[in-house]
Design an enzyme around this catalytic site. Structure first.
Site, PDB file in Angstrom:
ATOM      1  N   GLY A  19     -36.871 -37.985  41.494  1.00 55.95           N
ATOM      2  CA  GLY A  19     -36.696 -38.455  40.193  1.00 55.95           C
ATOM      3  C   GLY A  19     -37.552 -37.213  38.960  1.00 55.95           C
ATOM      4  O   GLY A  19     -37.816 -37.720  37.974  1.00 55.95           O
TER       5      GLY A  19
ATOM      6  N   MET B 133     -27.225 -40.238  44.465  1.00 57.15           N
ATOM      7  CA  MET B 133     -26.777 -39.660  45.851  1.00 57.15           C
ATOM      8  C   MET B 133     -25.469 -40.259  46.408  1.00 57.15           C
ATOM      9  O   MET B 133     -24.940 -40.454  47.528  1.00 57.15           O
ATOM     10  CB  MET B 133     -27.739 -39.711  47.016  1.00 57.15           C
ATOM     11  CG  MET B 133     -28.958 -38.743  46.764  1.00 57.15           C
ATOM     12  SD  MET B 133     -28.377 -37.199  46.176  1.00 57.15           S
ATOM     13  CE  MET B 133     -27.733 -36.342  47.901  1.00 57.15           C
TER      14      MET B 133
ATOM     15  N   ILE C 172     -21.153 -41.335  45.671  1.00 54.89           N
ATOM     16  CA  ILE C 172     -19.965 -40.756  45.089  1.00 54.89           C
ATOM     17  C   ILE C 172     -19.661 -42.164  44.382  1.00 54.89           C
ATOM     18  O   ILE C 172     -19.681 -43.432  44.748  1.00 54.89           O
ATOM     19  CB  ILE C 172     -18.773 -40.611  46.350  1.00 54.89           C
ATOM     20  CG1 ILE C 172     -19.242 -39.709  47.168  1.00 54.89           C
ATOM     21  CG2 ILE C 172     -17.697 -40.496  45.518  1.00 54.89           C
ATOM     22  CD1 ILE C 172     -19.132 -38.332  46.752  1.00 54.89           C
ATOM     23  N   LEU C 173     -19.417 -42.080  42.971  1.00 55.21           N
ATOM     24  CA  LEU C 173     -18.762 -43.114  42.186  1.00 55.21           C
ATOM     25  C   LEU C 173     -17.551 -43.470  42.210  1.00 55.21           C
ATOM     26  O   LEU C 173     -16.626 -42.598  42.465  1.00 55.21           O
ATOM     27  CB  LEU C 173     -19.135 -42.852  40.739  1.00 55.21           C
ATOM     28  CG  LEU C 173     -20.759 -42.856  40.446  1.00 55.21           C
ATOM     29  CD1 LEU C 173     -21.170 -41.689  39.202  1.00 55.21           C
ATOM     30  CD2 LEU C 173     -21.549 -44.034  40.230  1.00 55.21           C
TER      31      LEU C 173
ATOM     32  N   HIS D  75     -26.221 -30.223  38.870  1.00 52.43           N
ATOM     33  CA  HIS D  75     -26.176 -29.839  40.301  1.00 52.43           C
ATOM     34  C   HIS D  75     -26.954 -28.720  40.904  1.00 52.43           C
ATOM     35  O   HIS D  75     -26.746 -27.662  39.644  1.00 52.43           O
ATOM     36  CB  HIS D  75     -24.535 -29.671  40.548  1.00 52.43           C
ATOM     37  CG  HIS D  75     -24.269 -29.001  41.981  1.00 52.43           C
ATOM     38  ND1 HIS D  75     -24.323 -29.920  43.014  1.00 52.43           N
ATOM     39  CD2 HIS D  75     -23.698 -27.868  42.458  1.00 52.43           C
ATOM     40  CE1 HIS D  75     -23.754 -29.209  43.941  1.00 52.43           C
ATOM     41  NE2 HIS D  75     -23.410 -28.099  43.983  1.00 52.43           N
TER      42      HIS D  75
ATOM     43  N   GLU E 206     -13.557 -35.867  40.900  1.00 46.65           N
ATOM     44  CA  GLU E 206     -13.801 -34.863  41.907  1.00 46.65           C
ATOM     45  C   GLU E 206     -15.005 -34.536  42.050  1.00 46.65           C
ATOM     46  O   GLU E 206     -15.868 -34.234  40.852  1.00 46.65           O
ATOM     47  CB  GLU E 206     -12.903 -33.545  41.681  1.00 46.65           C
ATOM     48  CG  GLU E 206     -11.515 -33.784  41.743  1.00 46.65           C
ATOM     49  CD  GLU E 206     -10.815 -34.100  43.179  1.00 46.65           C
ATOM     50  OE1 GLU E 206     -11.624 -33.236  44.387  1.00 46.65           O
ATOM     51  OE2 GLU E 206     -10.428 -35.016  43.259  1.00 46.65           O
TER      52      GLU E 206
ATOM     53  N   GLU F  58     -33.681 -26.015  36.534  1.00 39.85           N
ATOM     54  CA  GLU F  58     -33.148 -27.509  36.219  1.00 39.85           C
ATOM     55  C   GLU F  58     -33.765 -28.214  35.108  1.00 39.85           C
ATOM     56  O   GLU F  58     -33.212 -28.956  34.462  1.00 39.85           O
ATOM     57  CB  GLU F  58     -32.960 -28.605  37.617  1.00 39.85           C
ATOM     58  CG  GLU F  58     -31.936 -27.742  38.546  1.00 39.85           C
ATOM     59  CD  GLU F  58     -31.986 -28.974  39.788  1.00 39.85           C
ATOM     60  OE1 GLU F  58     -32.057 -29.990  39.397  1.00 39.85           O
ATOM     61  OE2 GLU F  58     -31.983 -28.287  40.887  1.00 39.85           O
TER      62      GLU F  58
HETATM   63  C1  GRF Z   1     -31.925 -31.957  41.962  1.00 34.82           C
HETATM   64  O1  GRF Z   1     -31.822 -30.866  42.713  1.00 34.82           O
HETATM   65  C2  GRF Z   1     -30.364 -32.263  41.345  1.00 34.82           C
HETATM   66  O2  GRF Z   1     -29.881 -30.810  40.821  1.00 34.82           O
HETATM   67  C3  GRF Z   1     -29.648 -32.628  42.602  1.00 34.82           C
HETATM   68  O3  GRF Z   1     -30.611 -33.549  43.213  1.00 34.82           O
HETATM   69  C4  GRF Z   1     -31.871 -33.245  43.097  1.00 34.82           C
HETATM   70  C5  GRF Z   1     -32.551 -34.126  42.312  1.00 34.82           C
HETATM   71  O4  GRF Z   1     -33.828 -34.109  42.414  1.00 34.82           O
HETATM   72  N1  GRF Z   1     -28.534 -33.419  42.061  1.00 34.82           N
HETATM   73  P1  GRF Z   1     -34.855 -34.903  41.557  1.00 34.82           P
HETATM   74  O5  GRF Z   1     -34.689 -36.365  42.003  1.00 34.82           O
HETATM   75  O6  GRF Z   1     -34.433 -34.777  40.168  1.00 34.82           O
HETATM   76  O7  GRF Z   1     -36.356 -34.502  41.427  1.00 34.82           O
END
Ligand code: GRF
Length: 231
Positions: free
Chosen positions: A16, A88, A90-91, A107, A141, A172
């Site tokens: 998170g 985590m 797939i929807l 991503h 996709e 990110e």
């Molecule tokens: C991140 O690297 C995000 O890009 C990927 O999953 C990871 C999640 O990390 N989809 P967090 O739970 O936000 O720390």
């Protein structure tokens, strides 16, 4: 407070840290999105003072039923935007269709390269020198929807998957709030399967250039410079 703030719900499965970054950005009343809820498919999720609902897969008989329960939770939050942050699963296509243009994901790679899992290991194996992260609209996709924003980081000599992941994660945490803000303000919209970016009035010199890539490269260079001149 900005009455137009878009009601946003974050979906998580794990750590998170991106959720935390979004909550921190939205704690500024001027930010165009408000985080009104967190939904996790894992019981141990912590929503940091934000209303958190656990909707676990084990409690539902099928993927459809699970997604329907998530949809109901989103409706209860009056969600306008859904931000996937390390969710985590797939929807289902129906769920994705319903939220198309209003659901975004982060991503840890520069899409369309390295879709799927273990992006940092694969990036190192491929020997690329520039890696990064992408925020995109979610389509049926996986990791394939229209790109909203990207941030690039260098791959350093001696990097391991962990050091590279940490550098990307830092990017990110800056990129996701920026991208959510663009979507919430209507400056990035999904139309006919593509992202349409608004022309930024305050960006006249750059025409329609996209302003949503933070510059961790420069920041890292500055840090190196600082390290060299600091005794
Ligand atoms: C991140 O690297 C995000 O890009 C990927 O999953 C990871 C999640 O990390 N989809 P967090 O739970 O936000 O720390």
């Amino acid at each position: 407070m900005n009455a137009q703030r878009k009601r946003t719900v974050v979906l998580i499965s794990g750590r998170g840290s991106n959720m935390t970054a979004l909550i921190a950005a939205a704690s500024d009343p001027a930010f165009p999105a408000e985080i009104v809820g967190v939904i996790s498919d894992k019981a141990d999720a912590a929503g940091l003072g934000i209303a958190t609902q656990v909707v676990s897969r084990a409690d539902h008989g099928s993927k459809q039923a699970h997604d329907a329960a998530i949809d109901a939770a989103l409706a209860a939050f009056n969600a306008e935007i859904v931000a996937l942050a390390g969710y985590m699963r797939i929807l289902t296509p129906g769920f994705v269709q319903r939220w198309q243009g209003r659901m975004i994901n982060i991503h840890p790679a520069l899409l369309p390269a390295f879709k799927g899992l273990d992006t940092h290991v694969r990036a190192l194996a491929a020997g690329i020198r520039i890696h990064g992260c992408t925020v995109h609209f979610v389509t049926s996709e996986m990791d394939d929807g229209p790109i909203i924003a990207q941030a690039a980081v260098p791959v350093m000599v001696g990097d391991t998957a962990d050091t590279l992941a940490a550098r990307v994660l830092k990017a990110e945490h800056r990129l996701y709030p920026l991208a959510l803000g663009l979507v919430a303000e209507g400056k990035a919209r999904m139309e006919a399967g593509r992202t349409v970016l608004a022309h930024f009035a305050d960006d006249a010199d750059n025409g329609t250039s996209v302003v949503m890539a933070p510059d961790p490269l420069r920041e890292e260079t500055d840090l190196e410079h600082l390290a060299r001149i600091t005794p």
